[in-house]
Design an enzyme around this catalytic site. Structure first.
Site, PDB file in Angstrom:
ATOM      1  N   ARG A  51       1.046  -1.410  -0.073  1.00 33.40           N
ATOM      2  CA  ARG A  51      -0.134  -0.240   0.265  1.00 33.40           C
ATOM      3  C   ARG A  51       0.568   1.106  -0.188  1.00 33.40           C
ATOM      4  NH1 ARG A  51      -2.946  -4.062   1.240  1.00 33.40           N
ATOM      5  NH2 ARG A  51      -1.067  -3.842   2.684  1.00 33.40           N
ATOM      6  N   THR A  52       1.765   1.407   0.987  1.00 39.07           N
ATOM      7  CA  THR A  52       2.214   3.223   0.994  1.00 39.07           C
ATOM      8  C   THR A  52       3.113   3.513  -0.142  1.00 39.07           C
ATOM      9  OG1 THR A  52       2.965   2.104   3.582  1.00 39.07           O
ATOM     10  CG2 THR A  52       4.319   4.198   2.537  1.00 39.07           C
ATOM     11  N   LYS A  80      25.713  -3.363  -1.424  1.00 40.04           N
ATOM     12  CA  LYS A  80      27.172  -3.384  -0.946  1.00 40.04           C
ATOM     13  C   LYS A  80      27.498  -2.779  -0.307  1.00 40.04           C
ATOM     14  CE  LYS A  80      27.011  -3.121  -6.452  1.00 40.04           C
ATOM     15  NZ  LYS A  80      26.741  -1.894  -7.586  1.00 40.04           N
ATOM     16  N   ARG A 101      11.024   4.183   2.931  1.00 41.67           N
ATOM     17  CA  ARG A 101      11.223   3.285   4.180  1.00 41.67           C
ATOM     18  C   ARG A 101      12.468   2.335   4.437  1.00 41.67           C
ATOM     19  NH1 ARG A 101       6.574  -0.702   4.992  1.00 41.67           N
ATOM     20  NH2 ARG A 101       4.769   1.456   4.939  1.00 41.67           N
ATOM     21  N   HIS A 129       5.530   6.292  11.146  1.00 43.57           N
ATOM     22  CA  HIS A 129       5.338   5.923  10.535  1.00 43.57           C
ATOM     23  C   HIS A 129       4.060   6.949  10.158  1.00 43.57           C
ATOM     24  CE1 HIS A 129       3.903   4.305   6.281  1.00 43.57           C
ATOM     25  NE2 HIS A 129       3.203   2.766   6.483  1.00 43.57           N
TER      26      HIS A 129
END
Ligand code: NCD
Length: 307
Positions: A51-52, A80, A101, A129
């Site tokens: 969703r986000t 890396k 995120r 959030h």
């Protein structure tokens, strides 16, 4: 330049403004089809999301902009050993705004200190959030018609659930709010969240281990998933994951105008039999996420709302 790392960086007036812009977009999305033309959003997702990330991308596309990014840390140079600071310095050269995120608490804040473009925290570990909270506030305002005078039950993983922490912070600023915190002992709201928001503002709250006992009081029931990925032991997760399962039976004593929310994804905590109850708002809530993100992208890119 503004970033959005923590919901408390926005005043309640700014939140009201975002909610009004989102409401105008919902009524007339075509008027916004070119609002961010020639602008690019980068989504840097070091942790899974449906969703986000997709609502951010849909939001930018519907504003007439473009999107780029990655959805797994493994497919980026993080694998890396590149630092978040270096990644955003580079991606800022390819985009106008970044949604990030990250599994580590504070990573988007570090990113914002090294970025030449606005950074939006799309979830950092078990911490915050803010855009889910904007989604939640838009949902509450659309469905209940107000953000004050509400008894809000938060149920499930209140310890690791970042959506809960940001929602408590944001709702603590409105009049007449009461929290009912429903969780097992092991998953209670962290004391820093209680101290900074609930206690600091003298907000009345109760804690409960059972959902049924407190159900009749609630105007909003915010269910959450037990955050498996943040547990140290799988055994502990398995023991706690099914503590609360919302079924039609448990809703018997609930208010007729209860609003049942969930940031989603749901695992087991709401039975699918609840989905057809008119009080189930979680899929609509997910839909609102796109509109509030459109409003937020416009704000951070300083695009005037001509409508
Ligand atoms: C939440 C999250 O990622 O914190 N989901 C979301 O963003 N809609 C909740 C969760 O993962 O349980």
């Amino acid at each position: 330049m503004r970033h959005l790392i923590d919901i408390m960086e926005l005043s309640t007036e700014e939140i009201d403004e975002l909610i009004s812009t989102a409401a105008r977009i919902i009524k007339n999305p075509m008027k916004y089809r070119e609002a961010c033309k020639y602008k690019t959003l980068a989504t840097l997702f070091f942790e899974p999301s449906t969703r986000t990330r997709l609502s951010f991308e849909a939001a930018m596309i519907e504003l007439g902009g473009s999107v780029l990014g990655f959805s797994e840390a493994n497919s980026s140079s993080a694998a890396k050993g590149e630092s978040v600071a270096d990644t955003v310095r580079v991606v800022g050269g390819y985009s106008d705004i970044i949604a990030m995120r990250h599994p580590k608490e504070g990573a988007p804040l570090v990113a914002s200190m090294n970025s030449t473009v606005p950074i939006i925290n799309a979830g950092d570990g078990g911490h915050n959030h803010p855009t889910q909270t904007l989604t939640d506030l838009l949902t509450i305002s659309q469905i209940k018609g107000r953000l004050d005078n509400l008894t809000i039950g938060l149920c499930g993983d209140l310890k690791f659930g970042r959506t809960v922490h940001s929602l408590i912070a944001a709702m603590s600023r409105y009049e007449g709010i009461r929290f009912v915190l429903i969780s097992p002992e092991e998953l209670k709201v962290p004391s820093y969240v209680k101290a900074e928001h609930i206690k600091a503002r003298g907000i009345p709250y109760t804690q409960s281990r059972t959902l049924e006992d407190v159900m009749p009081e609630l105007d909003i029931l915010y269910m959450t998933r037990v955050q498996r990925e943040r547990f140290f032991s799988e055994e502990e997760y398995l023991r706690l994951r099914d503590t609360y399962i919302l079924t039609p039976d448990k809703l018997k004593n609930a208010k007729q105008d209860l609003c049942i929310m969930h940031p989603l994804p749901r695992v087991n905590e709401i039975s699918t039999a609840v989905d057809s109850d008119p009080r189930a708002c979680y899929f609509e809530q997910a839909r609102f996420g796109k509109f509030i993100r459109m409003a937020l992208i416009m704000k951070l890119l300083e695009v005037e709302d001509e409508n």
